[in-house]
Design a protein around this motif. Sequence first.
Motif, PDB file in Angstrom:
ATOM      1  N   LYS A 621     -67.717   6.653  25.059  1.00  0.00           N
ATOM      2  CA  LYS A 621     -69.132   6.955  25.242  1.00  0.00           C
ATOM      3  C   LYS A 621     -69.732   7.268  23.884  1.00  0.00           C
ATOM      4  N   GLU A 622     -71.035   7.192  23.807  1.00  0.00           N
ATOM      5  CA  GLU A 622     -71.724   7.425  22.538  1.00  0.00           C
ATOM      6  C   GLU A 622     -71.433   8.838  22.035  1.00  0.00           C
ATOM      7  N   GLY A 623     -71.107   8.931  20.772  1.00  0.00           N
ATOM      8  CA  GLY A 623     -70.756  10.207  20.163  1.00  0.00           C
ATOM      9  C   GLY A 623     -69.263  10.406  20.006  1.00  0.00           C
ATOM     10  N   ASP A 624     -68.450   9.623  20.745  1.00  0.00           N
ATOM     11  CA  ASP A 624     -66.995   9.742  20.622  1.00  0.00           C
ATOM     12  C   ASP A 624     -66.532   9.320  19.241  1.00  0.00           C
ATOM     13  N   ILE A 625     -65.479   9.977  18.764  1.00  0.00           N
ATOM     14  CA  ILE A 625     -64.782   9.536  17.553  1.00  0.00           C
ATOM     15  C   ILE A 625     -63.416   9.029  18.005  1.00  0.00           C
ATOM     16  N   VAL A 626     -63.118   7.774  17.682  1.00  0.00           N
ATOM     17  CA  VAL A 626     -61.878   7.153  18.152  1.00  0.00           C
ATOM     18  C   VAL A 626     -61.050   6.672  16.969  1.00  0.00           C
ATOM     19  N   GLU A 627     -59.753   6.578  17.196  1.00  0.00           N
ATOM     20  CA  GLU A 627     -58.848   6.122  16.154  1.00  0.00           C
ATOM     21  C   GLU A 627     -58.773   4.595  16.150  1.00  0.00           C
ATOM     22  N   LYS A 628     -58.303   4.034  15.071  1.00  0.00           N
ATOM     23  CA  LYS A 628     -58.116   2.594  14.960  1.00  0.00           C
ATOM     24  C   LYS A 628     -57.166   2.107  16.052  1.00  0.00           C
ATOM     25  N   GLY A 629     -57.535   1.014  16.703  1.00  0.00           N
ATOM     26  CA  GLY A 629     -56.692   0.432  17.733  1.00  0.00           C
ATOM     27  C   GLY A 629     -56.955   0.933  19.131  1.00  0.00           C
ATOM     28  N   VAL A 630     -57.827   1.929  19.275  1.00  0.00           N
ATOM     29  CA  VAL A 630     -58.151   2.447  20.605  1.00  0.00           C
ATOM     30  C   VAL A 630     -59.044   1.444  21.335  1.00  0.00           C
ATOM     31  N   LYS A 631     -58.774   1.217  22.603  1.00  0.00           N
ATOM     32  CA  LYS A 631     -59.560   0.285  23.401  1.00  0.00           C
ATOM     33  C   LYS A 631     -60.964   0.840  23.604  1.00  0.00           C
ATOM     34  N   ILE A 634     -64.123  -4.256  27.213  1.00  0.00           N
ATOM     35  CA  ILE A 634     -63.481  -5.494  27.647  1.00  0.00           C
ATOM     36  C   ILE A 634     -64.518  -6.607  27.635  1.00  0.00           C
ATOM     37  N   VAL A 635     -64.080  -7.796  27.207  1.00  0.00           N
ATOM     38  CA  VAL A 635     -64.893  -8.993  27.377  1.00  0.00           C
ATOM     39  C   VAL A 635     -64.102  -9.943  28.261  1.00  0.00           C
ATOM     40  N   GLU A 636     -64.610 -10.175  29.455  1.00  0.00           N
ATOM     41  CA  GLU A 636     -63.940 -11.071  30.391  1.00  0.00           C
ATOM     42  C   GLU A 636     -64.279 -12.509  30.015  1.00  0.00           C
ATOM     43  N   ALA A 637     -63.259 -13.269  29.667  1.00  0.00           N
ATOM     44  CA  ALA A 637     -63.464 -14.662  29.265  1.00  0.00           C
ATOM     45  C   ALA A 637     -62.144 -15.399  29.367  1.00  0.00           C
ATOM     46  N   MET A 638     -62.214 -16.703  29.525  1.00  0.00           N
ATOM     47  CA  MET A 638     -61.030 -17.538  29.554  1.00  0.00           C
ATOM     48  C   MET A 638     -60.044 -17.114  30.635  1.00  0.00           C
ATOM     49  N   LYS A 639     -60.585 -16.622  31.762  1.00  0.00           N
ATOM     50  CA  LYS A 639     -59.765 -16.161  32.876  1.00  0.00           C
ATOM     51  C   LYS A 639     -58.980 -14.901  32.566  1.00  0.00           C
ATOM     52  N   LEU A 640     -59.354 -14.186  31.542  1.00  0.00           N
ATOM     53  CA  LEU A 640     -58.634 -12.981  31.147  1.00  0.00           C
ATOM     54  C   LEU A 640     -59.619 -11.874  30.815  1.00  0.00           C
ATOM     55  N   PHE A 641     -59.144 -10.625  30.943  1.00  0.00           N
ATOM     56  CA  PHE A 641     -59.904  -9.491  30.458  1.00  0.00           C
ATOM     57  C   PHE A 641     -59.400  -9.194  29.048  1.00  0.00           C
ATOM     58  N   ASN A 642     -60.182  -9.562  28.053  1.00  0.00           N
ATOM     59  CA  ASN A 642     -59.784  -9.385  26.662  1.00  0.00           C
ATOM     60  C   ASN A 642     -60.138  -7.979  26.191  1.00  0.00           C
ATOM     61  N   GLU A 643     -59.138  -7.209  25.885  1.00  0.00           N
ATOM     62  CA  GLU A 643     -59.348  -5.829  25.454  1.00  0.00           C
ATOM     63  C   GLU A 643     -59.808  -5.805  23.999  1.00  0.00           C
ATOM     64  N   ILE A 644     -60.904  -5.121  23.740  1.00  0.00           N
ATOM     65  CA  ILE A 644     -61.451  -5.017  22.389  1.00  0.00           C
ATOM     66  C   ILE A 644     -61.154  -3.622  21.859  1.00  0.00           C
ATOM     67  N   SER A 645     -60.583  -3.544  20.679  1.00  0.00           N
ATOM     68  CA  SER A 645     -60.145  -2.272  20.104  1.00  0.00           C
ATOM     69  C   SER A 645     -60.970  -1.898  18.882  1.00  0.00           C
ATOM     70  N   LYS A 651     -66.945   6.436  14.664  1.00  0.00           N
ATOM     71  CA  LYS A 651     -67.788   7.120  15.649  1.00  0.00           C
ATOM     72  C   LYS A 651     -68.530   6.060  16.464  1.00  0.00           C
ATOM     73  N   ILE A 652     -68.549   6.210  17.768  1.00  0.00           N
ATOM     74  CA  ILE A 652     -69.301   5.305  18.633  1.00  0.00           C
ATOM     75  C   ILE A 652     -70.763   5.742  18.597  1.00  0.00           C
ATOM     76  N   VAL A 653     -71.592   4.955  17.926  1.00  0.00           N
ATOM     77  CA  VAL A 653     -72.997   5.315  17.764  1.00  0.00           C
ATOM     78  C   VAL A 653     -73.832   4.844  18.944  1.00  0.00           C
ATOM     79  N   GLY A 671     -72.273  -0.371  18.399  1.00  0.00           N
ATOM     80  CA  GLY A 671     -72.578   0.065  17.045  1.00  0.00           C
ATOM     81  C   GLY A 671     -71.671   1.211  16.654  1.00  0.00           C
ATOM     82  N   ILE A 672     -71.079   1.131  15.466  1.00  0.00           N
ATOM     83  CA  ILE A 672     -70.125   2.151  15.038  1.00  0.00           C
ATOM     84  C   ILE A 672     -70.440   2.628  13.621  1.00  0.00           C
TER      85      ILE A 672
END
Length: 676
Positions: A621-631, A634-645, A651-653, A671-672
Motif C-alpha cells: 500500500k502507499e507509504g510502505d517501505i519494501v525490500e528488493k525482491g518483495v512482490k 501481479i500482471v496477468e498475461a500469457m495465461k500466467l499471473f506474472n509476479e512483479i517485484s 518506498k511505495i509512493v 510510483g516508487i
Amino acid sequence: MGNTVKLKTEDLLHKIPLRITDTTLRDAHQSLWATRMRTEDILAIIDVVDNVGYYSLEAWGGATFDVCLRFLRENPWERLRLIKAKAKNTPLQMLLRGQNLVGYRNYADDVVDRFVALACKNGIDIFRVFDALNDTRNLEAAIKAVKRHGAHAQGTLAYTISPAHTVEKYVQYAKEQVELGIDSLCVKDMAGILSPIMAERLVSALVKELDIPVQLHCHASSGMATAAYVEGVRAGAGAIDCAISSMAGASSQPPVETMAAIFSETNYSAGLNVEALDMVAKYFADLAPRRSTAPISVMPIDPGILVHQIPGGMISNFRSQLQMQKALDKLPQVLQEVSRVREDLGYPPLVTPTSQIVGTQAVMNIISGERYKIVPNEVKDYVKGLYGRSPVPIDKSMIKKILGDEKPINHRPADKITSMLPKATDGVDPTFIHAEEDILSYVLLPEPALEYFKWRAAPVGERPEIPADAEIKKASGEAAAKGEADKKAPVSVPVTSVPASASVSPLRLPVDGLVAELIGKIDGLVIEEMVFRKGESTISVKSRAAFQAPTVGQMPGAVATPVSLPTFAVSSQTAQASPEVQQSALPSANNDAAAYAKAIKSPLVGTFYSSPGPGKPAFVKEGDIVEKGVKVCIVEAMKLFNEISAPARCKIVKILAADGTAVDKDQELIGIEEVG
C-alpha cells in the motif's frame, strides 16, 4: 519386399478385422471446435453412432472435462453417465494424462486412484494413459489404478521427432509400460508428423518386441496420416483412430469412411455399417455451423507442421496470446523460437502440458526481446524435474540459467505430493457438493468447478449466460460485420510461382490459417495462390473468478504445473517477471499530484492486480517501505499471473493502476522512491 507381402496375404485363411476407434465425440471436436460439443449434441446421435460397429468410442477425457465445467456449464460426470446409458454396444474410451488425469498438474496418488475408480463406475471401459515426456514413472499410478478397478489399460507413446527419439527408444518406453501391465499400446501422433515409412518401421519393431495389440492415433495436419495408417496396419497395427468425415481432416483425424473404404479392399476390412456412417456424417455437418466459433483454416494440409511440429490447437493459442500482446506479426518468430526452446529443454514432445510450457516460454522470449529474461514458474518446475524426466538431459548451463543455485530432483514427481482427498473441500460451501464426483471435479479444477457449482445452484431463470453461448453470439455478430466488409474487398492474393530449384525467401503474407514465413522456407514448394480470411479469431479473455482457488504452491506437497486450457481460457498460476523501472520527471496523469522519482512498469500487456485474489490484502500500500525482491503486484498475461517485484529497497509512493484493469506494455504501475 513385394514377394514377402504377397506370401503373407496368401497364407491368411480369413480376414483380419480392423478395429476403428471413433474420436468424433472427443478429439475431433477438441481439435476443430475448441471442444464445444454439448452433451445434447451427443445424445441426439449416439444411438446411431453406437450401431456403426466401432471398436470403441473416445467420448471423454482430454480437454472435455474442463470445458464442460468452464464454458458449457455441464457436469462432465453426468455427460459420461448419459452416453453410457445409450451406448450399449460399443466400449467407451477416455484420454487420461497420467498423473495429471484431466488437469494440468500432477495430483496425489489417492486422487489418481479415486478418479479412475469413479470413471470406471460411471462408464469408462478403456483408458488411454499417456505422459507428455514418456516418463514411465508418471504412468505408474494411473495404469495400476486402471488394472485394479477392472478396466482396459492402454499405454501410449507420445510421438515426436528429435535426435533422441529413435525407434529403439520408443521400444524401450513401450517395454517399460508393458512391465506396468498395459493391455494394449497406442502410438499417439498428436501433431500429424508420423510418416508412412516411420509408421512401418516403428510398428514393425513394436510388434516384434511386444505381445500386445498396437493402435495408431494420427492427426491429419500434414496430410500423411492416411498413408501412415495403411503402412502401420500392414506392419501389424490392429486398430486406428478416425473421425466421421464431417469432423475429420485438418487438425482432426482421418475420415473413417475413407479408411474403411481403403481397407475394405484388403484382408483388414472393418465391416462398418455404411448407412449409419452416412447418417452420422450428415448430422455433424448440419451441427458444425452452430458449434464452431473459430474460422476454418484455408490450408487443411499444413506443411509448416513438418518444420515446427506444433499441433494446430497450439498455433491457435499462439495467435490468441500474441494478439493480446499486440504482437500478432511476431507469430513466425515465435514458431521458430519454439524449436530453439524445445532443444534447450531436452526435446520434450509438444503435447499437454509440455506444449504449453515450451510455447509460453517461446512467446515470452520473443515479446521481451531477450531469451529467458522472463521465466515462468512452470518452466522452472520443468527444469527441476517436477514434470518428469526430459528425453535428453538439459545442459548444465541452461539449468543454471533458469534455476540458479536450485538443483533438479531425481525421484518420481508425485512422490512428494501428500494425500489430497482428506481436506479436498475445506472452505467449500457443502451445499455445492451433490456427489463424490463433485469432490473430484473440485480437486482437479478448483476454479472452474466452483464457477459451475455456483451456476448450478442458482435458480434456472437467474443463471448467467453460458460462456459458450456468449462466444457464439459474439462470433456471429463479428461474422456478420466481416461479411459486409468482405463484399468490398478481394479475398485472394496471387503469389508468383516459385521454381522448385529456386532459393525461396520468406513469404510476406497474412499468417491466419498458415505459417507463411516457415512455409516459404520449404524446398520445392510451388504456390500458385493463397486464399485467406481477413481478421483474426474471436478472443474472449476470462478474468479471475470471484473465488480465487488455492494456487498449486499453496497445496501441501503439490507440484506447480501450468493450468493450460483450451483456446480463450486464462489460468491462475504464477510466473516471475523482471520489472522495468523508469525515471519519471513528472507525476503520472492519474497520480493525484503525488511526486515519485521512478516507476515500475508492466513488462507485458495484461491485467493489473494489486492482491493475490479477491478479498485478500494488497501486496503493498502507499507509504510502505519494501525490500528488493518483495512482490508488489501481479500482471496477468500469457495465461500466467506474472509476479512483479520491487527492483530495490524503496518506498511505495503511488499505485498508478486500478485493480483488475488492463495495462499496456511499459505502462507505469507503481510510483516508487528508492530508499538507502
